[in-house]
Design a protein around this motif. Structure first.
Motif, PDB file in Angstrom:
ATOM      1  N   UNK A 234      17.814  20.510  48.400  1.00 35.34           N
ATOM      2  CA  UNK A 234      18.199  19.813  47.175  1.00 35.34           C
ATOM      3  C   UNK A 234      19.471  20.356  46.552  1.00 35.34           C
ATOM      4  N   UNK A 235      20.036  21.418  47.119  1.00 38.46           N
ATOM      5  CA  UNK A 235      21.176  22.105  46.500  1.00 38.46           C
ATOM      6  C   UNK A 235      22.501  21.678  47.123  1.00 38.46           C
ATOM      7  N   UNK A 236      23.510  21.536  46.271  1.00 34.13           N
ATOM      8  CA  UNK A 236      24.889  21.349  46.714  1.00 34.13           C
ATOM      9  C   UNK A 236      25.610  22.674  46.511  1.00 34.13           C
ATOM     10  N   UNK A 237      26.077  23.268  47.617  1.00 36.90           N
ATOM     11  CA  UNK A 237      26.657  24.609  47.579  1.00 36.90           C
ATOM     12  C   UNK A 237      28.157  24.522  47.855  1.00 36.90           C
ATOM     13  N   UNK A 238      28.965  25.032  46.925  1.00 37.70           N
ATOM     14  CA  UNK A 238      30.415  25.053  47.086  1.00 37.70           C
ATOM     15  C   UNK A 238      30.798  26.195  48.019  1.00 37.70           C
ATOM     16  N   UNK A 239      31.611  25.883  49.031  1.00 35.56           N
ATOM     17  CA  UNK A 239      31.955  26.870  50.047  1.00 35.56           C
ATOM     18  C   UNK A 239      33.091  27.775  49.602  1.00 35.56           C
ATOM     19  N   UNK A 240      32.912  29.094  49.670  1.00 41.24           N
ATOM     20  CA  UNK A 240      34.077  29.979  49.597  1.00 41.24           C
ATOM     21  C   UNK A 240      34.911  29.790  50.863  1.00 41.24           C
ATOM     22  N   UNK A 241      36.222  30.047  50.803  1.00 37.82           N
ATOM     23  CA  UNK A 241      37.031  29.909  52.020  1.00 37.82           C
ATOM     24  C   UNK A 241      36.530  30.823  53.141  1.00 37.82           C
ATOM     25  N   UNK A 242      36.430  30.282  54.349  1.00 32.45           N
ATOM     26  CA  UNK A 242      36.110  31.040  55.560  1.00 32.45           C
ATOM     27  C   UNK A 242      34.707  31.634  55.579  1.00 32.45           C
ATOM     28  N   UNK A 243      33.785  31.100  54.809  1.00 29.52           N
ATOM     29  CA  UNK A 243      32.406  31.584  54.851  1.00 29.52           C
ATOM     30  C   UNK A 243      31.679  30.960  56.051  1.00 29.52           C
ATOM     31  N   UNK A 244      30.643  31.632  56.554  1.00 29.19           N
ATOM     32  CA  UNK A 244      29.902  31.114  57.710  1.00 29.19           C
ATOM     33  C   UNK A 244      29.139  29.844  57.355  1.00 29.19           C
ATOM     34  N   UNK A 245      29.196  28.872  58.264  1.00 25.88           N
ATOM     35  CA  UNK A 245      28.334  27.688  58.167  1.00 25.88           C
ATOM     36  C   UNK A 245      27.788  27.398  59.563  1.00 25.88           C
ATOM     37  N   UNK A 246      26.586  26.796  59.632  1.00 27.74           N
ATOM     38  CA  UNK A 246      26.060  26.356  60.913  1.00 27.74           C
ATOM     39  C   UNK A 246      26.984  25.275  61.472  1.00 27.74           C
ATOM     40  N   UNK A 295      27.316  39.283  52.907  1.00 30.63           N
ATOM     41  CA  UNK A 295      28.536  38.574  52.494  1.00 30.63           C
ATOM     42  C   UNK A 295      28.460  38.274  51.000  1.00 30.63           C
ATOM     43  N   UNK A 296      29.264  38.974  50.224  1.00 33.97           N
ATOM     44  CA  UNK A 296      29.242  38.828  48.767  1.00 33.97           C
ATOM     45  C   UNK A 296      29.603  37.405  48.343  1.00 33.97           C
ATOM     46  N   UNK A 297      30.593  36.809  48.978  1.00 34.26           N
ATOM     47  CA  UNK A 297      31.001  35.457  48.604  1.00 34.26           C
ATOM     48  C   UNK A 297      29.888  34.441  48.864  1.00 34.26           C
ATOM     49  N   UNK A 298      29.185  34.618  49.996  1.00 35.78           N
ATOM     50  CA  UNK A 298      28.096  33.696  50.322  1.00 35.78           C
ATOM     51  C   UNK A 298      26.972  33.806  49.299  1.00 35.78           C
ATOM     52  N   UNK A 299      26.632  35.017  48.916  1.00 37.63           N
ATOM     53  CA  UNK A 299      25.560  35.216  47.928  1.00 37.63           C
ATOM     54  C   UNK A 299      25.958  34.635  46.582  1.00 37.63           C
ATOM     55  N   UNK A 300      27.196  34.821  46.192  1.00 36.05           N
ATOM     56  CA  UNK A 300      27.652  34.263  44.913  1.00 36.05           C
ATOM     57  C   UNK A 300      27.576  32.733  44.942  1.00 36.05           C
ATOM     58  N   UNK A 301      27.922  32.129  46.069  1.00 36.53           N
ATOM     59  CA  UNK A 301      27.823  30.666  46.189  1.00 36.53           C
ATOM     60  C   UNK A 301      26.374  30.219  46.113  1.00 36.53           C
ATOM     61  N   UNK A 302      25.477  30.956  46.760  1.00 35.37           N
ATOM     62  CA  UNK A 302      24.053  30.632  46.724  1.00 35.37           C
ATOM     63  C   UNK A 302      23.509  30.723  45.303  1.00 35.37           C
ATOM     64  N   UNK A 303      23.860  31.798  44.606  1.00 32.97           N
ATOM     65  CA  UNK A 303      23.368  31.997  43.237  1.00 32.97           C
ATOM     66  C   UNK A 303      23.873  30.888  42.328  1.00 32.97           C
ATOM     67  N   UNK A 304      25.160  30.551  42.449  1.00 33.75           N
ATOM     68  CA  UNK A 304      25.731  29.499  41.607  1.00 33.75           C
ATOM     69  C   UNK A 304      25.020  28.168  41.836  1.00 33.75           C
TER      70      UNK A 304
END
Length: 409
Positions: A234-246, A295-304
């Motif tokens: 149900x979440x829309x997650x904004x991607x940090x640049x160059x973060x891992x995605x499937x 990955x700090x950026x990934x966690x911040x995106x998840x939290x947001x």
């Protein structure tokens, strides 16, 4: 020194190369199949296919004009039946090597195309050459089609080449493109050109004309027309640049479905190596989640994203290097189930802690059958039993395969 030799291919190697036995030593010949009689230019353990003298009945016509030069795909020449059997054997052999007799499910084929590609970029007479290197070579193959990539990525390459050409030196660069829900997210790395106000203005205007969601040069976000985002549950997650995605959205959705089903009615779940929450958010529809990633950026995106998504059970996400500081058995015991999806290196240290825990259900996700089998051995020796092992064909025509393994106490 190399020489041309007639060889009989006897089996397929782990990377999809045909393997011939020559004077007691293996010779690996790309783009060949078991049973084929071939002429190859041999140098050491490598052979370059010169001509097929006797083709296999399993040989089919490749679907891409670049196959055989582009290093991206290795097995487009293989029939579907042989391809499925080979992918399954990649998983079976990895588990056998660890002394594990596991029943490997049939290959799951979710379909879909890759939504991210990392291209090599070089200067050329007509501007930029964008593509992939030949296998085991520095020679760049500029691509004009790709059956495994999202078409919107491939169709944008000429325009991106024209826009970014002034930034690329003779040393070349790396271009990463991700197809997101709001448009293409484009990242150029390796440029030495300073972004003056005039250059920045030109890039921003060009990116806007091409309707890019975002353009980033090195670590500098030049323009973000729309925040690039992906949907996880149900979440829309904004991607940090160059973060891992499937790699493939359809494969990710299939994995999330299977993981959620395996976890079942668990009320508390630890999601380890969680990234931006591809599995966190589907799980959080039914369970309280503790999510961890280095990955700090990934966690911040998840939290947001969790803060603006309604209908979720509580989600607690923290930055933690699970290679150096895996969750302890006491921490793990606070959860009914654990999901872990590490990089190719696997999660040996975390598996050792899990083996000493009382967690009832463990779901392991991996893109590397060898390290998954190693970690599975640790869990089995710690008292877990394998319930299922399912290969998922996320990386079509390549030697990579995604695997989900479910363990129970």
């Amino acid at each position: 020194m190399s020489d041309e030799r007639e060889l009989r291919i006897v089996r397929l190697g782990a990377q999809g190369d045909g393997v011939a036995d020559r004077e007691g030593h293996p010779v690996f010949v790309p783009f060949t199949l078991p049973g084929e009689h071939v002429l190859a230019d041999v140098s050491g353990e490598r052979g370059r296919l010169v001509r097929i003298l006797e083709p296999s009945a399993e040989r089919v016509e490749p679907i891409c004009r670049h196959f055989g030069t582009c290093g991206g795909c290795s097995v487009q020449h293989m029939s579907l039946a042989a391809y499925r059997a080979w992918k399954g054997e990649l998983v079976s052999s990895a588990f056998r090597a660890r002394g594990i007799d596991a029943d490997i499910a049939d290959l799951v084929e979710p379909g879909g195309r890759r939504r991210r590609a990392a291209f090599s970029v070089e200067r050329a007479e007509a501007g930029l050459a964008i593509g992939f290197h030949e296998a085991q070579s520095h020679v760049l193959v500029a691509i004009t089609e790709c059956p495994v990539l999202e078409p919107k990525i491939v169709s944008m390459l000429p325009q991106l080449g024209a826009l970014l050409a002034p930034l690329v030196s003779k040393r070349g660069a790396r271009l990463t493109i991700t197809a997101t829900n709001s448009g293409l997210d484009v990242l150029l790395d390796g440029t030495e050109r300073r972004l003056t106000p005039d250059v920045r203005s030109r890039l921003a205007a060009g990116a806007s004309d091409l309707k890019l969601a975002r353009l980033t040069v090195s670590n500098d976000v030049v323009v973000e027309t729309l925040p690039p985002f992906l949907s996880f549950g149900a979440a829309d997650v904004v991607l940090p640049p160059d973060v891992f995605v499937q790699a493939v959205a359809e494969a990710e959705a299939e994995m999330a479905r299977r993981i959620t089903a395996a976890v079942g009615k668990a009320k508390t779940v630890a999601d380890l190596f969680c990234g931006m929450g591809a599995f966190t958010f589907p799980l959080a529809a039914r369970a309280r989640i503790s999510a961890f990633d280095g990955d700090k950026d990934a966690i911040e995106a998840l939290v947001a994203a969790s803060k603006k998504t309604s209908g979720l059970k509580p989600v607690a996400a923290r930055v933690r290097d699970l290679f150096r500081e895996p969750l302890s058995p006491l921490e793990l015991n606070e959860h009914d189930a654990v999901v872990f999806d590490p990089p190719r290196a696997g999660a040996e240290a975390q598996a050792q802690r899990l083996a000493k825990s009382k967690v009832k259900t463990v779901v392991a996700v991996s893109c590397n059958p060898a390290t998954l089998a190693r970690d599975a051995r640790v869990l089995i020796d710690g008292g877990y039993k394998i319930e299922s092992v399912t290969p998922i064909d996320q990386f079509v025509y390549s030697a990579h395969v995604e695997v989900i393994a479910v363990f129970r106490r």
